[in-house]
Scaffold this motif. Structure first.
Motif, PDB file in Angstrom:
ATOM      1  N   GLY A 233       0.828  -1.204   0.000  1.00 22.97           N
ATOM      2  CA  GLY A 233       0.000   0.000   0.000  1.00 22.97           C
ATOM      3  C   GLY A 233       0.857   1.245   0.000  1.00 22.97           C
ATOM      4  N   GLY A 236      -1.950   7.322  -3.581  1.00 22.29           N
ATOM      5  CA  GLY A 236      -2.082   7.523  -5.023  1.00 22.29           C
ATOM      6  C   GLY A 236      -3.013   8.632  -5.441  1.00 22.29           C
ATOM      7  N   ILE A 287       3.278  -0.583  -8.356  1.00 20.32           N
ATOM      8  CA  ILE A 287       1.859  -0.278  -8.143  1.00 20.32           C
ATOM      9  C   ILE A 287       0.995  -1.078  -9.110  1.00 20.32           C
ATOM     10  CG2 ILE A 287       0.118   1.542  -8.275  1.00 20.32           C
ATOM     11  CD1 ILE A 287       2.439   3.499  -7.487  1.00 20.32           C
ATOM     12  N   GLY A 291      -0.238  -3.157  -6.229  1.00 20.96           N
ATOM     13  CA  GLY A 291      -0.999  -2.175  -5.469  1.00 20.96           C
ATOM     14  C   GLY A 291      -2.489  -2.460  -5.499  1.00 20.96           C
ATOM     15  N   TRP A 295      -5.949   2.320  -6.660  1.00 23.50           N
ATOM     16  CA  TRP A 295      -4.810   3.040  -6.075  1.00 23.50           C
ATOM     17  C   TRP A 295      -4.927   4.552  -6.208  1.00 23.50           C
ATOM     18  CZ3 TRP A 295      -1.480   5.960  -9.196  1.00 23.50           C
ATOM     19  CH2 TRP A 295      -0.389   6.533  -8.525  1.00 23.50           C
ATOM     20  N   TYR A 298      -6.200   6.478  -3.234  1.00 24.46           N
ATOM     21  CA  TYR A 298      -5.669   6.153  -1.910  1.00 24.46           C
ATOM     22  C   TYR A 298      -4.963   7.348  -1.244  1.00 24.46           C
ATOM     23  CZ  TYR A 298      -6.819   1.266  -1.292  1.00 24.46           C
ATOM     24  OH  TYR A 298      -7.500   0.083  -1.060  1.00 24.46           O
ATOM     25  N   SER A 312      -3.948  -5.656   2.885  1.00 30.21           N
ATOM     26  CA  SER A 312      -2.630  -5.504   2.279  1.00 30.21           C
ATOM     27  C   SER A 312      -1.592  -6.161   3.170  1.00 30.21           C
ATOM     28  CB  SER A 312      -2.287  -4.023   2.074  1.00 30.21           C
ATOM     29  OG  SER A 312      -2.180  -3.352   3.316  1.00 30.21           O
TER      30      SER A 312
END
Length: 481
Positions: A233, A236, A287, A291, A295, A298, A312
């Motif tokens: 994680g 994003g 990612i 990810g 994402w 986030y 995660s």
């Protein structure tokens, strides 16, 4: 307080008894840990009063603007000691972070005298300071008639306090000899790895030690843990806050910069070097492969809650985010561990970028001297130790607190690897961005470009060249480039 208890606490304050001996001795007198802590606070308050005229502003009232945060909670829990020490009153407003900075900006931009001091991120002072909204605190720090000799400025972690000082010149080095101390560090976040030990053991992987290993480990975790768990994680969202945690910490470890500063002080984009492009390719690959599916939405909150819920396997983000996910009613509470992260295998040590919650004084305060009395108490060593040992005040900004054996034991007991992570990372921890007034705009554009790369809307090399061209144009338009 009985005489024996007073004598033991005084011996501790003189350094003749360590904290373990103090607690053991008070326990032998039949005092519970909570009562012992209260008596210690009273003893420290009495000792402070003996060294400095803390009553100089007795009867005055100051008002604070606070973000809802464990740092504010710790201060509020200890506020009665300040009131007893100084005879002052403190009132405050507390707002959640999603509206907090708007409240600060509204008050300062209106030159409002309502608030005397407030919580701020160090980055925000790059706007507040040059605008004339906040006060250079060197005037008070360096005045022995206004600052307690035991305030111990040299106890602050160097990389942290220097990151709160800037001379106001775009591109000027943080912590330079001519820097203004726009804020006092209160607590800070290093960016390292928090991981789910059970998931790592299940898959049979070790904690990654560099960027190559992180990409590979995250991919294996995504493939083999099962249950829809993804490997890593990181933030994003289209925000400057996506760039400053894990991303910039790894980026800086490869000796990469956001901006160049020429000999004549002109700024230019630095994120389209060959080395930067190679780093971005790794980050984007990580990612895309490992990810979360969404994402690009986030933030701090989503990164943390996924880790705490077991969605995660690890995060590369603020260490205190992992700290909070390892407690409370989180599903993974007690199952997380911590590790420093050195992205560049050729680097000597981690160099995490940091976020610093700090205290600033409004330039519109009607009583700056009285306000400083509160600020030096709230950022002083006694309150820092109270917050760290009795509350969830992590990470402390004072070395004396990190040297405290009971604080280290508290962390070692419930947060495996946390102390070692700090010891390895703290020497290289500082703000890695170049201070300048377009910080938020340019960094948010960087995050938007990163989103396009991950979504495969733009090739990485081309995207960074376009970003650099845009950044250079904005800097020149603002008279900075």
């Amino acid at each position: 307080m009985h005489e024996k208890e007073k004598d033991l606490i005084d011996a501790f304050l003189r350094g003749q008894v360590d904290r373990r001996g103090l607690i053991k001795g008070l326990g032998a007198m039949g005092l519970a840990a909570g009562t012992a802590g209260t008596l210690l606070n009273l003893g420290q308050t009495r000792a402070l009063a003996a060294d400095f005229d803390w009553q100089a502003h007795k009867g005055k009232t100051i008002k604070l603007l606070l973000n809802k945060h464990p740092y504010a909670d710790a201060m509020i829990a200890n506020l009665e000691n300040f009131k007893k020490l100084t005879g002052m009153e403190v009132v405050y407003d507390v707002f959640p972070e999603d509206v907090y900075f708007d409240k600060v900006t509204a008050a300062l931009s209106a030159s409002s005298p309502e608030y005397d001091a407030f919580m701020t991120g160090a980055y925000m002072t790059w706007t507040y300071g040059p605008a004339g909204w906040i006060t250079d605190l060197n005037e008070w720090i360096k005045d022995p008639t206004k600052t307690n000799v035991n305030y111990a400025w040299d106890d602050f972690l160097p990389g942290v306090w220097k990151s709160c000082a800037w001379n106001g010149q775009p591109g000027g080095a943080l912590g330079s000899d001519d820097a203004k101390q726009w804020c006092i560090p209160w607590g800070f976040e290093q960016n390292n790895i928090t991981y789910n030990k059970g998931m790592f053991d299940k898959v049979g992987v070790s904690v990654p030690g560099n960027m190559d290993e992180m990409v590979a480990t995250a991919a294996k975790l995504t493939k083999d843990v099962g249950g829809g768990v993804y490997g890593i994680g990181v933030r994003g969202s289209r925000s400057w806050a996506t760039i400053h945690p894990g991303f910039l910490s790894a980026y800086a470890n490869f000796d990469q910069k956001d901006l160049n500063v020429s000999a004549d002080g002109k700024l230019s984009a630095a994120m389209n070097t060959a080395e930067s492009k190679a780093f971005h390719k790794q980050w984007v690959q990580m990612i895309q492969e490992s990810g979360p599916k969404d994402w690009s939405t986030y933030t701090w909150y989503q990164v943390g809650t996924d880790l705490g819920a077991g969605a995660s396997a690890m995060i590369y983000d603020a260490d205190i985010l992992g700290y909070f996910m390892n407690g409370g009613d989180n599903k993974m509470a007690g199952k997380l561990a911590f590790s420093a992260f050195k992205a560049n295998p050729a680097a000597k040590a981690p160099t995490p970028n940091i976020w610093i919650w700090s205290l600033s004084m409004s330039n519109f305060s009607k009583d700056k001297d009285a306000t400083w009395y509160f600020m030096q108490w709230a950022s002083g060593p006694e309150h820092a130790l109270f917050g760290a040992t009795k509350m969830d005040f992590v990470n402390p900004v004072r070395q004396s607190v990190w040297n405290d054996e009971m604080f280290r034991e508290k962390l070692n007991k419930s947060y495996p690897g946390y102390v070692e992570m700090f010891d390895v990372s703290a020497p290289g921890a500082s703000i890695k961005f170049t201070p300048q007034p377009l910080f938020f705009d340019l960094t948010t554009e960087w995050a938007a470009t990163l989103q396009k790369m991950v979504a495969k809307e733009v090739p990485i090399d081309e995207g960074l060249d376009m970003l650099a061209t845009s950044v250079d144009g904005q800097l020149k338009e603002a008279g900075l480039g």
